[in-house]
Scaffold this active site. Structure first.
Site, PDB file in Angstrom:
ATOM      1  N   ARG A 127       0.848  -1.214   0.000  1.00  0.00           N
ATOM      2  CA  ARG A 127       0.000   0.000   0.000  1.00  0.00           C
ATOM      3  C   ARG A 127       0.874   1.251   0.000  1.00  0.00           C
ATOM      4  O   ARG A 127       1.853   1.348   0.732  1.00  0.00           O
ATOM      5  CB  ARG A 127      -0.910   0.001   1.234  1.00  0.00           C
ATOM      6  CG  ARG A 127      -1.673   1.306   1.384  1.00  0.00           C
ATOM      7  CD  ARG A 127      -2.937   1.181   2.175  1.00  0.00           C
ATOM      8  NE  ARG A 127      -2.763   0.688   3.529  1.00  0.00           N
ATOM      9  CZ  ARG A 127      -3.772   0.393   4.351  1.00  0.00           C
ATOM     10  NH1 ARG A 127      -5.027   0.547   3.938  1.00  0.00           N
ATOM     11  NH2 ARG A 127      -3.534  -0.046   5.565  1.00  0.00           N
ATOM     12  N   ARG A 160       2.489   4.050   4.981  1.00  0.00           N
ATOM     13  CA  ARG A 160       1.935   4.477   6.275  1.00  0.00           C
ATOM     14  C   ARG A 160       2.751   3.909   7.426  1.00  0.00           C
ATOM     15  O   ARG A 160       3.202   2.759   7.366  1.00  0.00           O
ATOM     16  CB  ARG A 160       0.474   4.006   6.397  1.00  0.00           C
ATOM     17  CG  ARG A 160      -0.506   4.948   5.736  1.00  0.00           C
ATOM     18  CD  ARG A 160      -1.895   4.405   5.642  1.00  0.00           C
ATOM     19  NE  ARG A 160      -2.376   3.709   6.816  1.00  0.00           N
ATOM     20  CZ  ARG A 160      -3.617   3.239   6.950  1.00  0.00           C
ATOM     21  NH1 ARG A 160      -4.488   3.417   5.974  1.00  0.00           N
ATOM     22  NH2 ARG A 160      -3.988   2.605   8.036  1.00  0.00           N
ATOM     23  N   ARG A 171      -2.409  -5.385  14.186  1.00  0.00           N
ATOM     24  CA  ARG A 171      -3.696  -4.822  13.770  1.00  0.00           C
ATOM     25  C   ARG A 171      -4.684  -5.927  13.385  1.00  0.00           C
ATOM     26  O   ARG A 171      -5.875  -5.808  13.635  1.00  0.00           O
ATOM     27  CB  ARG A 171      -3.491  -3.845  12.600  1.00  0.00           C
ATOM     28  CG  ARG A 171      -2.761  -2.587  13.038  1.00  0.00           C
ATOM     29  CD  ARG A 171      -2.319  -1.752  11.870  1.00  0.00           C
ATOM     30  NE  ARG A 171      -3.435  -1.202  11.133  1.00  0.00           N
ATOM     31  CZ  ARG A 171      -3.343  -0.739   9.894  1.00  0.00           C
ATOM     32  NH1 ARG A 171      -2.211  -0.779   9.253  1.00  0.00           N
ATOM     33  NH2 ARG A 171      -4.406  -0.242   9.314  1.00  0.00           N
TER      34      ARG A 171
HETATM   35  P1  ADP Z   1      -8.564  -0.619   3.952  1.00  0.00           P
HETATM   36  O1  ADP Z   1      -9.222   0.724   3.757  1.00  0.00           O
HETATM   37  O2  ADP Z   1      -9.556  -1.730   4.160  1.00  0.00           O
HETATM   38  O3  ADP Z   1      -7.494  -0.603   5.011  1.00  0.00           O
HETATM   39  P2  ADP Z   1      -7.385  -0.107   1.326  1.00  0.00           P
HETATM   40  O4  ADP Z   1      -8.576   0.289   0.518  1.00  0.00           O
HETATM   41  O5  ADP Z   1      -6.427   0.966   1.723  1.00  0.00           O
HETATM   42  O6  ADP Z   1      -7.837  -0.992   2.600  1.00  0.00           O
HETATM   43  O7  ADP Z   1      -6.627  -1.250   0.502  1.00  0.00           O
HETATM   44  C1  ADP Z   1      -5.431  -1.853   1.026  1.00  0.00           C
HETATM   45  C2  ADP Z   1      -4.428  -2.068  -0.119  1.00  0.00           C
HETATM   46  O8  ADP Z   1      -4.918  -3.043  -1.035  1.00  0.00           O
HETATM   47  C3  ADP Z   1      -4.164  -0.807  -0.935  1.00  0.00           C
HETATM   48  O9  ADP Z   1      -2.796  -0.815  -1.325  1.00  0.00           O
HETATM   49  C4  ADP Z   1      -5.109  -0.957  -2.141  1.00  0.00           C
HETATM   50  O10 ADP Z   1      -4.602  -0.267  -3.270  1.00  0.00           O
HETATM   51  C5  ADP Z   1      -5.087  -2.472  -2.350  1.00  0.00           C
HETATM   52  N1  ADP Z   1      -6.357  -3.010  -2.839  1.00  0.00           N
HETATM   53  C6  ADP Z   1      -7.616  -2.587  -2.537  1.00  0.00           C
HETATM   54  N2  ADP Z   1      -8.552  -3.356  -3.175  1.00  0.00           N
HETATM   55  C7  ADP Z   1      -7.857  -4.288  -3.873  1.00  0.00           C
HETATM   56  C8  ADP Z   1      -8.238  -5.393  -4.716  1.00  0.00           C
HETATM   57  N3  ADP Z   1      -9.543  -5.688  -4.939  1.00  0.00           N
HETATM   58  N4  ADP Z   1      -7.260  -6.169  -5.225  1.00  0.00           N
HETATM   59  C9  ADP Z   1      -5.961  -5.892  -4.970  1.00  0.00           C
HETATM   60  N5  ADP Z   1      -5.518  -4.875  -4.207  1.00  0.00           N
HETATM   61  C10 ADP Z   1      -6.451  -4.085  -3.660  1.00  0.00           C
HETATM   62  P1  AMP Z   2      -7.529   2.891   8.954  1.00  0.00           P
HETATM   63  O1  AMP Z   2      -7.078   4.022   8.116  1.00  0.00           O
HETATM   64  O2  AMP Z   2      -9.025   2.704   8.932  1.00  0.00           O
HETATM   65  O3  AMP Z   2      -6.779   1.607   8.651  1.00  0.00           O
HETATM   66  O4  AMP Z   2      -7.190   3.267  10.470  1.00  0.00           O
HETATM   67  C1  AMP Z   2      -5.850   3.442  10.883  1.00  0.00           C
HETATM   68  C2  AMP Z   2      -5.781   3.429  12.408  1.00  0.00           C
HETATM   69  O5  AMP Z   2      -6.558   4.520  12.935  1.00  0.00           O
HETATM   70  C3  AMP Z   2      -6.346   2.177  13.084  1.00  0.00           C
HETATM   71  O6  AMP Z   2      -5.415   1.103  13.142  1.00  0.00           O
HETATM   72  C4  AMP Z   2      -6.674   2.731  14.479  1.00  0.00           C
HETATM   73  O7  AMP Z   2      -5.502   2.882  15.276  1.00  0.00           O
HETATM   74  C5  AMP Z   2      -7.185   4.129  14.146  1.00  0.00           C
HETATM   75  N1  AMP Z   2      -8.647   4.120  13.941  1.00  0.00           N
HETATM   76  C6  AMP Z   2      -9.315   4.381  12.777  1.00  0.00           C
HETATM   77  N2  AMP Z   2     -10.639   4.266  12.946  1.00  0.00           N
HETATM   78  C7  AMP Z   2     -10.830   3.894  14.249  1.00  0.00           C
HETATM   79  C8  AMP Z   2     -11.976   3.584  15.035  1.00  0.00           C
HETATM   80  N3  AMP Z   2     -13.219   3.615  14.520  1.00  0.00           N
HETATM   81  N4  AMP Z   2     -11.783   3.246  16.331  1.00  0.00           N
HETATM   82  C9  AMP Z   2     -10.555   3.206  16.856  1.00  0.00           C
HETATM   83  N5  AMP Z   2      -9.433   3.456  16.174  1.00  0.00           N
HETATM   84  C10 AMP Z   2      -9.552   3.807  14.877  1.00  0.00           C
END
Ligand code: ADP
Ligand code: AMP
Length: 214
Positions: A127, A160, A171
């Protein structure tokens, strides 16, 4: 239309939520994005949230629930919203339900983007995120046009802080303990829908549109 995105960290909730927001013209509300913006601006909330996020832990409900309850009552949410990364605990889901009940409303859909743990580490290690506009890429499956540069706004893409492999495993554990019970919670409410998140991004979106309606 009021939608919750459920799924493990890295399942593709944000990727799909952005497309849903665009198609149905509703705001995409990501608590992770809100916390990262606060960290970038060095606010008090950002400083507090960072200590938890960097360890792969959840930010406490006290810092999270009011933020979302306020956000969903803003004018741009009149036609609904898509929540990404909230709720992540049963108390958060109850706080959301109570806030909506006061407005005589309730959630319409909880969409679980289902991806097994073994795929998640690969998703998160590849990512790349734009901290300026919130766009997300994957170096193999969804690469930016120019390596390291955001297609949308031209800013530099970063890994990140919480996407390091050791934090990812933490996580995932936190997800299974604290967030996965929400699948049962929303199933009992009759609004849970599941999609196979291991499919290509466009196919996952097609399945979601079939659920939500064109
Ligand atoms: P989340 O919001 O659930 O943490 P993201 O939308 O940021 O996940 O996606 C995590 C990673 O996987 C990113 O690098 C994104 O570009 C990639 N990704 C998202 N959907 C797909 C998919 N259907 N197939 C492959 N890679 C994907
Ligand atoms: P995300 O971008 O959704 O993967 O969130 C990144 C990080 O933000 C998580 O691992 C948590 O530490 C924090 N976080 C985001 N949303 C929440 C939530 N609803 N409750 C608690 N922590 C959160």
């Amino acid at each position: 239309m009021k939608i919750i995105m459920l799924g493990a960290p890295g399942a593709g909730k944000g990727t799909q939520a952005k497309q849903i927001a665009g198609k149905y013209n509703i705001p995409h509300i990501s608590t992770g994005d809100i916390f990262r913006a606060n960290i970038k601006n060095n606010t008090e909330l950002g400083q507090k949230a960072k200590t938890y996020m960097d360890q792969g832990l959840l930010v406490p409900d006290e810092l999270t629930c009011d933020l979302v309850v306020d956000r969903i009552q803003q004018d741009d949410c009149v036609n609904g919203f898509v929540l990404d990364g909230f709720p992540r605990t049963i108390p958060q889901a109850e706080a959301l339900e109570n806030a909506l009940a006061k407005l005589n409303e309730s959630m319409d859909f909880a969409i679980d983007v289902d991806v097994p743990d073994e795929n998640i580490v690969n998703r998160m290690s590849g990512r790349r995120a734009c901290l300026k506009c919130g766009a997300t890429y994957h170096i193999v499956s969804i690469p930016p046009k120019k390596e390291g540069v955001c297609d949308n706004c031209g800013s530099e893409l970063v890994i990140r802080d919480d996407d390091k492999p050791e934090t990812v495993q933490k996580r995932l554990n936190v997800y299974h303990e604290q967030t996965q019970p929400l699948i049962d919670f929303y199933s009992k409410k009759g609004i849970l829908k599941s999609v196979d998140g291991t499919q290509p991004m466009d196919k996952v979106f097609e399945d979601i549109v079939n659920i939500l309606g064109a």
